[in-house]
Design a protein around this motif. Structure first.
Motif, PDB file in Angstrom:
ATOM      1  N   THR B  55       0.844  -1.198   0.000  1.00 39.08           N
ATOM      2  CA  THR B  55       0.000   0.000   0.000  1.00 39.08           C
ATOM      3  C   THR B  55       0.879   1.248   0.000  1.00 39.08           C
ATOM      4  O   THR B  55       2.050   1.179   0.368  1.00 39.08           O
ATOM      5  CB  THR B  55      -0.898   0.076   1.251  1.00 39.08           C
ATOM      6  OG1 THR B  55      -0.076   0.092   2.413  1.00 39.08           O
ATOM      7  CG2 THR B  55      -1.880  -1.081   1.316  1.00 39.08           C
ATOM      8  N   ILE B  64      -5.191   5.816   1.892  1.00 39.22           N
ATOM      9  CA  ILE B  64      -4.443   4.597   1.583  1.00 39.22           C
ATOM     10  C   ILE B  64      -4.929   4.002   0.270  1.00 39.22           C
ATOM     11  O   ILE B  64      -6.132   3.928   0.035  1.00 39.22           O
ATOM     12  CB  ILE B  64      -4.671   3.539   2.690  1.00 39.22           C
ATOM     13  CG1 ILE B  64      -4.291   4.085   4.050  1.00 39.22           C
ATOM     14  CG2 ILE B  64      -3.938   2.236   2.377  1.00 39.22           C
ATOM     15  CD1 ILE B  64      -2.829   4.265   4.254  1.00 39.22           C
ATOM     16  N   THR B  66      -3.701   0.864  -2.953  1.00 40.72           N
ATOM     17  CA  THR B  66      -2.753  -0.204  -3.266  1.00 40.72           C
ATOM     18  C   THR B  66      -1.535   0.368  -3.982  1.00 40.72           C
ATOM     19  O   THR B  66      -1.641   1.340  -4.725  1.00 40.72           O
ATOM     20  CB  THR B  66      -3.413  -1.289  -4.140  1.00 40.72           C
ATOM     21  OG1 THR B  66      -4.151  -0.637  -5.162  1.00 40.72           O
ATOM     22  CG2 THR B  66      -4.352  -2.138  -3.329  1.00 40.72           C
ATOM     23  N   ASP B  73      -9.414   4.863  -4.964  1.00 44.87           N
ATOM     24  CA  ASP B  73     -10.710   4.634  -5.612  1.00 44.87           C
ATOM     25  C   ASP B  73     -11.504   5.923  -5.785  1.00 44.87           C
ATOM     26  O   ASP B  73     -12.077   6.171  -6.845  1.00 44.87           O
ATOM     27  CB  ASP B  73     -11.550   3.683  -4.744  1.00 44.87           C
ATOM     28  CG  ASP B  73     -11.342   2.232  -5.147  1.00 44.87           C
ATOM     29  OD1 ASP B  73     -10.444   1.984  -5.973  1.00 44.87           O
ATOM     30  OD2 ASP B  73     -12.074   1.366  -4.633  1.00 44.87           O
ATOM     31  N   PRO B  91      -7.247   7.608   7.443  1.00 49.20           N
ATOM     32  CA  PRO B  91      -7.887   6.790   6.409  1.00 49.20           C
ATOM     33  C   PRO B  91      -9.099   6.025   6.951  1.00 49.20           C
ATOM     34  O   PRO B  91     -10.038   5.742   6.208  1.00 49.20           O
ATOM     35  CB  PRO B  91      -6.786   5.808   6.008  1.00 49.20           C
ATOM     36  CG  PRO B  91      -5.513   6.491   6.356  1.00 49.20           C
ATOM     37  CD  PRO B  91      -5.820   7.279   7.587  1.00 49.20           C
ATOM     38  N   MET B  92      -9.087   5.707   8.242  1.00 47.50           N
ATOM     39  CA  MET B  92     -10.222   4.979   8.808  1.00 47.50           C
ATOM     40  C   MET B  92     -11.479   5.841   8.771  1.00 47.50           C
ATOM     41  O   MET B  92     -12.579   5.329   8.600  1.00 47.50           O
ATOM     42  CB  MET B  92      -9.910   4.571  10.238  1.00 47.50           C
ATOM     43  CG  MET B  92     -10.896   3.545  10.737  1.00 47.50           C
ATOM     44  SD  MET B  92     -10.245   2.620  12.108  1.00 47.50           S
ATOM     45  CE  MET B  92     -11.730   1.705  12.541  1.00 47.50           C
TER      46      MET B  92
END
Lengths: 202, 202
Positions: B55, B64, B66, B73, B91-92
């Motif tokens: 990542t 985050i 890949t 996304d 990111p959470m």
């Protein structure tokens, strides 16, 4: 809705598979490691890889020991009482008993308890080696330290029956009120057991 | 007292270093994996190794993504509102907002909040790229979705001041009573905020 990147989701899933870790805790752990802890993540990974690779069961008592040794610390220690065996369900039970510093004999780890409901029979756990050990002689006491549960009771009873013909004292850990507990909060079974097992004050 | 074998102790220690996992839980997890879950242990190890290796941060929003992609996304999705940015701490937070399915703009992940007490200054978090993004134009609204905490408030205030000269609407997530919560159990600050932020029923 954007998806969570696969490497992140994989770790969340892997954590979630552990007992007592729900999806929320799994996410929290993952993002904690993601944030600034690559070293912690790799350390944990290495420890996980070594867990099985670098350990095996003690030849004598089936406790966990490092892969480079045949016997565990306890079995290798000649100063421990050689004629007393404490029978426990799992290696973790050995650790908690050792932490009390109140037991100086040997152990025998069953790796399970009998449970007809779950289909766990005598041949599924390490019972036969215990019987053999007693049969070979030199054992004066077998302390059954299985949990005070249905399965623990069944296993204790089975061992007692199997060892009945040998000249060995069979005991079981006392059951009663936990130290520091309150009568008010004790469940009925514990209270009944504490009553029937009451001891004369000296 | 017999010691715990090193490979076992190492894993207990590694688990204990995770937030919210005490020595007891760490032992339980370790012995769970030890018992009959070599596959689970190795799977978890692999996921941990891939977490950082596979990542990195999105070039645009610092979420985050890949490692094989430049954009996450959300940033890669042209159908999302391009002129709205939701500013979050981590990111959470993106994930929980995405799970509501109620937000269709873009994100900006700060990777921290301002905290003079802990010595976290504007240059320690991803603040400058946010200002730059707004300065480049094309943004109509910046939604500040930092936590309703001291640090969250300080960060929100700082961003508001920094963006004051630009033609952009700056909003913040509503604070008030949580849905399903009870007045009786709300803390004073939440109640005060719910009072001062009361809205006309239409």
């Amino acid at each position: 809705m954007a998806r969570i990147p696969e490497p992140v989701q994989n770790l969340v899933d892997a954590f979630s598979r552990l007992p007592g870790i729900g999806p929320r805790t799994a996410s929290r752990l993952t993002f904690y490691l993601l944030k600034n802890n690559e070293a912690a993540a790799l350390q944990l990974a290495e420890a996980l890889e070594n867990l099985h690779a670098q350990t095996h069961l003690c030849r004598e008592c089936f406790n966990i020991t490092t892969a480079d040794r045949e016997l565990c610390d306890v079995c290798a220690d000649e100063k421990r009482d050689q004629d007393v065996i404490c029978v426990v369900e799992s290696p973790m039970d050995v650790i908690v008993l050792e932490q009390t510093d109140g037991y100086h004999g040997k152990y025998h780890v069953l790796h399970g308890l009998l449970s007809p409901i779950e289909g766990i029979n005598p041949e599924d756990i390490r019972l036969a080696p215990l019987i053999n050990k007693v049969a070979r002689g030199g054992i004066s006491e077998v302390i059954i330290a299985t949990n005070p549960s249905l399965e623990g009771d069944a296993t204790a009873l089975y061992i007692q029956q199997k060892l009945a013909d040998y000249d060995v004292r069979i005991t079981r850990l006392a059951r009663g009120l936990p130290i520091g507990g309150e009568l008010e909060y004790a469940d009925q079974n514990t209270l009944l057991r504490a009553l029937s097992g009451r001891q004369k004050m000296v």
